[in-house]
Design an enzyme around this catalytic site. Structure first.
Site, PDB file in Angstrom:
ATOM      1  N   SER A  35       0.841  -1.202   0.000  1.00 33.11           N
ATOM      2  CA  SER A  35       0.000   0.000   0.000  1.00 33.11           C
ATOM      3  C   SER A  35       0.874   1.249   0.000  1.00 33.11           C
ATOM      4  O   SER A  35       0.446   2.307  -0.439  1.00 33.11           O
ATOM      5  CB  SER A  35      -0.928   0.010   1.221  1.00 33.11           C
ATOM      6  OG  SER A  35      -0.173  -0.066   2.417  1.00 33.11           O
ATOM      7  N   SER A 125       7.559   4.668  18.054  1.00 34.98           N
ATOM      8  CA  SER A 125       8.048   5.969  17.592  1.00 34.98           C
ATOM      9  C   SER A 125       8.251   6.908  18.769  1.00 34.98           C
ATOM     10  O   SER A 125       7.518   6.836  19.764  1.00 34.98           O
ATOM     11  CB  SER A 125       6.999   6.563  16.643  1.00 34.98           C
ATOM     12  OG  SER A 125       7.289   7.908  16.389  1.00 34.98           O
ATOM     13  N   TYR A 149      -2.158   8.800  14.953  1.00 32.10           N
ATOM     14  CA  TYR A 149      -1.018   7.938  14.610  1.00 32.10           C
ATOM     15  C   TYR A 149      -0.240   7.575  15.877  1.00 32.10           C
ATOM     16  O   TYR A 149       0.024   6.393  16.154  1.00 32.10           O
ATOM     17  CB  TYR A 149      -0.102   8.629  13.592  1.00 32.10           C
ATOM     18  CG  TYR A 149       1.245   7.947  13.452  1.00 32.10           C
ATOM     19  CD1 TYR A 149       1.349   6.699  12.865  1.00 32.10           C
ATOM     20  CD2 TYR A 149       2.412   8.547  13.941  1.00 32.10           C
ATOM     21  CE1 TYR A 149       2.581   6.057  12.745  1.00 32.10           C
ATOM     22  CE2 TYR A 149       3.637   7.925  13.831  1.00 32.10           C
ATOM     23  CZ  TYR A 149       3.723   6.676  13.238  1.00 32.10           C
ATOM     24  OH  TYR A 149       4.934   6.047  13.135  1.00 32.10           O
ATOM     25  N   LYS A 153       0.401   3.828  18.228  1.00 32.62           N
ATOM     26  CA  LYS A 153       1.661   3.257  18.726  1.00 32.62           C
ATOM     27  C   LYS A 153       1.576   3.030  20.240  1.00 32.62           C
ATOM     28  O   LYS A 153       2.004   1.990  20.761  1.00 32.62           O
ATOM     29  CB  LYS A 153       2.840   4.177  18.388  1.00 32.62           C
ATOM     30  CG  LYS A 153       3.093   4.337  16.887  1.00 32.62           C
ATOM     31  CD  LYS A 153       3.507   3.031  16.237  1.00 32.62           C
ATOM     32  CE  LYS A 153       3.717   3.146  14.749  1.00 32.62           C
ATOM     33  NZ  LYS A 153       3.918   1.863  14.079  1.00 32.62           N
ATOM     34  N   ASN A 179      14.341  10.040  14.398  1.00 34.17           N
ATOM     35  CA  ASN A 179      14.048  10.423  13.008  1.00 34.17           C
ATOM     36  C   ASN A 179      14.960   9.700  12.021  1.00 34.17           C
ATOM     37  O   ASN A 179      16.083  10.151  11.768  1.00 34.17           O
ATOM     38  CB  ASN A 179      14.184  11.937  12.849  1.00 34.17           C
ATOM     39  CG  ASN A 179      13.110  12.694  13.610  1.00 34.17           C
ATOM     40  OD1 ASN A 179      13.000  12.545  14.822  1.00 34.17           O
ATOM     41  ND2 ASN A 179      12.321  13.472  12.915  1.00 34.17           N
ATOM     42  N   PRO A 293       1.503  23.409  12.670  1.00 34.69           N
ATOM     43  CA  PRO A 293       0.674  23.086  13.842  1.00 34.69           C
ATOM     44  C   PRO A 293       1.079  21.733  14.435  1.00 34.69           C
ATOM     45  O   PRO A 293       1.349  20.785  13.696  1.00 34.69           O
ATOM     46  CB  PRO A 293      -0.758  23.013  13.273  1.00 34.69           C
ATOM     47  CG  PRO A 293      -0.708  23.709  11.960  1.00 34.69           C
ATOM     48  CD  PRO A 293       0.703  23.633  11.460  1.00 34.69           C
ATOM     49  N   GLY A 294       1.120  21.677  15.759  1.00 35.48           N
ATOM     50  CA  GLY A 294       1.430  20.411  16.429  1.00 35.48           C
ATOM     51  C   GLY A 294       2.910  20.125  16.579  1.00 35.48           C
ATOM     52  O   GLY A 294       3.289  19.140  17.211  1.00 35.48           O
TER      53      GLY A 294
HETATM   54  P1  NAD Z   1       6.708   2.512   5.066  1.00 37.60           P
HETATM   55  O1  NAD Z   1       5.346   3.023   4.744  1.00 37.60           O
HETATM   56  O2  NAD Z   1       7.798   2.731   4.093  1.00 37.60           O
HETATM   57  O3  NAD Z   1       6.632   0.939   5.394  1.00 37.60           O
HETATM   58  C1  NAD Z   1       5.480   0.335   5.916  1.00 37.60           C
HETATM   59  C2  NAD Z   1       5.194  -0.877   5.038  1.00 37.60           C
HETATM   60  O4  NAD Z   1       4.052  -1.571   5.551  1.00 37.60           O
HETATM   61  C3  NAD Z   1       4.867  -0.489   3.593  1.00 37.60           C
HETATM   62  O5  NAD Z   1       5.634  -1.310   2.729  1.00 37.60           O
HETATM   63  C4  NAD Z   1       3.373  -0.776   3.452  1.00 37.60           C
HETATM   64  O6  NAD Z   1       3.024  -1.157   2.142  1.00 37.60           O
HETATM   65  C5  NAD Z   1       3.185  -1.896   4.473  1.00 37.60           C
HETATM   66  N1  NAD Z   1       1.845  -2.006   5.041  1.00 37.60           N
HETATM   67  C6  NAD Z   1       1.089  -1.023   5.586  1.00 37.60           C
HETATM   68  N2  NAD Z   1      -0.057  -1.542   6.044  1.00 37.60           N
HETATM   69  C7  NAD Z   1      -0.021  -2.882   5.809  1.00 37.60           C
HETATM   70  C8  NAD Z   1      -0.902  -3.954   6.079  1.00 37.60           C
HETATM   71  N3  NAD Z   1      -2.097  -3.748   6.676  1.00 37.60           N
HETATM   72  N4  NAD Z   1      -0.535  -5.199   5.709  1.00 37.60           N
HETATM   73  C9  NAD Z   1       0.651  -5.419   5.095  1.00 37.60           C
HETATM   74  N5  NAD Z   1       1.530  -4.439   4.821  1.00 37.60           N
HETATM   75  C10 NAD Z   1       1.195  -3.177   5.180  1.00 37.60           C
HETATM   76  O7  NAD Z   1       7.098   3.114   6.489  1.00 37.60           O
HETATM   77  P2  NAD Z   1       8.492   3.068   7.263  1.00 37.60           P
HETATM   78  O8  NAD Z   1       8.999   4.449   7.329  1.00 37.60           O
HETATM   79  O9  NAD Z   1       9.342   1.975   6.764  1.00 37.60           O
HETATM   80  O10 NAD Z   1       7.970   2.712   8.716  1.00 37.60           O
HETATM   81  C11 NAD Z   1       7.965   1.389   9.209  1.00 37.60           C
HETATM   82  C12 NAD Z   1       7.386   1.394  10.609  1.00 37.60           C
HETATM   83  O11 NAD Z   1       8.165   2.276  11.416  1.00 37.60           O
HETATM   84  C13 NAD Z   1       5.951   1.877  10.713  1.00 37.60           C
HETATM   85  O12 NAD Z   1       5.288   1.098  11.693  1.00 37.60           O
HETATM   86  C14 NAD Z   1       6.099   3.302  11.171  1.00 37.60           C
HETATM   87  O13 NAD Z   1       4.958   3.738  11.883  1.00 37.60           O
HETATM   88  C15 NAD Z   1       7.314   3.211  12.068  1.00 37.60           C
HETATM   89  N6  NAD Z   1       8.054   4.480  12.231  1.00 37.60           N
HETATM   90  C16 NAD Z   1       8.543   5.113  11.131  1.00 37.60           C
HETATM   91  C17 NAD Z   1       9.229   6.312  11.295  1.00 37.60           C
HETATM   92  C18 NAD Z   1       9.761   7.082  10.113  1.00 37.60           C
HETATM   93  O14 NAD Z   1      10.104   8.257  10.270  1.00 37.60           O
HETATM   94  N7  NAD Z   1       9.874   6.501   8.936  1.00 37.60           N
HETATM   95  C19 NAD Z   1       9.430   6.845  12.588  1.00 37.60           C
HETATM   96  C20 NAD Z   1       8.940   6.145  13.682  1.00 37.60           C
HETATM   97  C21 NAD Z   1       8.241   4.951  13.491  1.00 37.60           C
HETATM   98  N1  UDP Z   2      10.364  20.690   8.811  1.00 38.83           N
HETATM   99  C1  UDP Z   2      10.488  21.823   8.025  1.00 38.83           C
HETATM  100  N2  UDP Z   2      10.036  21.761   6.726  1.00 38.83           N
HETATM  101  C2  UDP Z   2       9.506  20.645   6.179  1.00 38.83           C
HETATM  102  C3  UDP Z   2       9.388  19.479   6.992  1.00 38.83           C
HETATM  103  C4  UDP Z   2       9.826  19.543   8.310  1.00 38.83           C
HETATM  104  O1  UDP Z   2      10.980  22.854   8.486  1.00 38.83           O
HETATM  105  O2  UDP Z   2       9.094  20.656   5.007  1.00 38.83           O
HETATM  106  C5  UDP Z   2      10.858  20.723  10.210  1.00 38.83           C
HETATM  107  C6  UDP Z   2       9.824  20.403  11.269  1.00 38.83           C
HETATM  108  O3  UDP Z   2       9.137  21.587  11.661  1.00 38.83           O
HETATM  109  C7  UDP Z   2      10.693  19.809  12.379  1.00 38.83           C
HETATM  110  C8  UDP Z   2      11.811  19.097  11.613  1.00 38.83           C
HETATM  111  O4  UDP Z   2      11.839  19.709  10.316  1.00 38.83           O
HETATM  112  O5  UDP Z   2      11.272  20.840  13.156  1.00 38.83           O
HETATM  113  C9  UDP Z   2      11.602  17.605  11.446  1.00 38.83           C
HETATM  114  O6  UDP Z   2      10.313  17.378  10.880  1.00 38.83           O
HETATM  115  P1  UDP Z   2       9.838  15.918  10.433  1.00 38.83           P
HETATM  116  O7  UDP Z   2       8.416  16.035   9.978  1.00 38.83           O
HETATM  117  O8  UDP Z   2      10.841  15.363   9.492  1.00 38.83           O
HETATM  118  O9  UDP Z   2       9.941  15.053  11.764  1.00 38.83           O
HETATM  119  P2  UDP Z   2       9.069  15.131  13.131  1.00 38.83           P
HETATM  120  O10 UDP Z   2       8.631  16.548  13.322  1.00 38.83           O
HETATM  121  O11 UDP Z   2       7.946  14.209  12.927  1.00 38.83           O
HETATM  122  O12 UDP Z   2      10.009  14.701  14.199  1.00 38.83           O
END
Ligand code: NAD
Ligand code: UDP
Length: 343
Positions: A35, A125, A149, A153, A179, A293-294
């Site tokens: 997806s 996360s 979201y 978690k 990150n 925001p947020g």
């Molecule tokens: P991603 O979207 O690249 O990978 C998630 C994968 O899961 C995708 O390949 C998607 O197709 C698959 N998927 C989603 N729903 C599914 C389902 N119901 N059944 C089977 N497959 C499904 O995201 P990512 O960045 O690799 O993140 C992986 C995990 O890490 C996630 O749980 C995300 O919440 C967590 N995470 C990511 C970050 C980040 O910044 N990337 C930070 C903290 C936590």
């Molecule tokens: N940020 C930014 N411009 C963008 C995306 C993010 O200035 O287009 C800033 C955001 O405000 C934060 C930092 O970059 O201070 C990291 O943002 P990101 O969304 O990558 O991670 P998260 O906030 O979820 O930790």
């Protein structure tokens, strides 16, 4: 050599972790509904590692499929990445997020329990900490989420705690990522956002590649050294190695433990922009706009539990992550949709 089920194995972090697992000699079965990813990622994973994996297309919420998978493989553990991850979308579509992230995990845990597979590494996360009171953030900091979201978690972590408390055969590590940025140094796999990137690093990469005109920096009036937001950026290859260590941990310990994966260093938006420019030679046009925001001002990890419990620490800095992320972006300007693949 172990056999692991990796859900979301074709995704950004899952694909890098699959490489690390294969390179360590493990067998990998990926379950992904694609997806938010491409099966091409898994082809490249196998090419990088020089070993095959099993790719299954399907949904973690499909109980019948899970039952077949667990009957067909003697899994030693599960690493669960599959989830939806866009904060803004989760506010607009909370049901989709609770169904996929919470419902999907419940269905997976039920299948595992039935099959007697109780070693679990979960993708959590740093968002579960919300706006932190103290820095660096330890795992003892209160969990207070600010969007659906993050709530998914935190809810899954609660389920995992209750499960481990009820049955000491469960062994769970919940990895709270800070990150993740960068890409595999081969330039073959990396982050491939479908739409306009929400996150800073892929946005910078797309500005460098000429796909976006300039970066909007969300505020320069934060209480931080240069006024821009500060985060703990870690190389996705380091993050992948953390999963290997976490799997080794759950093979030896019971219970449920949350573990931060971060570098312990805070980097501002402008520092990341400068590091990217220095590492790649690409100028990044930006303008300062209002706060998002947020958002929070600052967030970085206390990574000492990861070192103490898992024997893991981040090796790479942001310069290396920028160079590797740019290599992936440059060779695959449209991600896995790039015609002709890597050059
Ligand atoms: P991603 O979207 O690249 O990978 C998630 C994968 O899961 C995708 O390949 C998607 O197709 C698959 N998927 C989603 N729903 C599914 C389902 N119901 N059944 C089977 N497959 C499904 O995201 P990512 O960045 O690799 O993140 C992986 C995990 O890490 C996630 O749980 C995300 O919440 C967590 N995470 C990511 C970050 C980040 O910044 N990337 C930070 C903290 C936590
Ligand atoms: N940020 C930014 N411009 C963008 C995306 C993010 O200035 O287009 C800033 C955001 O405000 C934060 C930092 O970059 O201070 C990291 O943002 P990101 O969304 O990558 O991670 P998260 O906030 O979820 O930790």
């Amino acid at each position: 050599m172990a056999t692991l089920l990796v859900t979301g194995g074709a995704g950004y972090i899952g694909s890098h972790t699959a490489v690390a697992l294969l390179e360590a000699g493990h067998r990998v079965v990926s379950l992904d509904n694609y997806s938010n990813s491409s099966p091409l990622a898994l082809e490249r994973v196998q090419r990088i590692a020089g070993r095959p994996l099993t790719a299954v297309e399907g949904d973690v919420r499909d109980a019948a499929l899970l039952a077949r998978l667990f009957a067909g493989h003697a899994f030693d553990g599960v690493i669960h990445f599959a989830a939806l991850k866009a904060v803004g979308e989760s506010v607009a579509q909370p049901l989709a997020y609770y169904e996929n992230n919470v419902g999907g995990t419940l269905s997976l845990l039920r299948a595992m329990d039935t099959a007697g597979v109780r070693r679990f590494v979960f993708s959590s996360s740093a968002t579960v900490y919300g706006a932190p009171d103290l820095l660096p953030i330890t795992e003892q900091a209160p969990v207070r989420t600010t969007n659906p979201y993050g709530a998914t978690k935190a809810m899954v972590e609660q389920v995992l705690r209750d499960l481990a408390a009820a049955d000491d055969r469960w062994s769970v590590v919940s990895l709270r990522y800070f990150n993740p940025i960068g890409a595999h140094p081969s330039g073959e796999i990396g982050e491939d956002p479908n739409d306009i990137p929400n996150n800073l690093f892929p946005f910078i990469c797309q500005v460098a590649a000429g796909r976006r005109e300039q970066l909007a920096v969300f505020g320069d009036d934060w209480p931080t050294p240069d006024g821009t937001g500060v985060r703990d950026y870690l190389h996705v290859v380091d993050l992948a190695a953390g999963h290997l260590r976490a799997f080794e941990f759950v093979q030896r310990h019971a219970g449920m433990v949350p573990v931060n994966l971060g570098t312990g260093r805070g980097v501002s938006v402008l520092q990341l922009v400068r590091a990217f420019e220095a590492a790649t030679g690409q100028p990044i046009a930006y303008r300062i706009v209002g706060r998002r925001p947020g958002d929070i001002a600052e967030c970085w990890a206390d990574p000492t539990s990861a070192e103490r419990l898992l024997g893991w620490r981040a090796e790479f800095g942001v310069e290396r992550a920028c160079a590797d992320g740019w290599r992936w972006q440059r060779r695959n300007p449209d991600g896995y949709r790039t015609k002709g693949g890597i050059t």
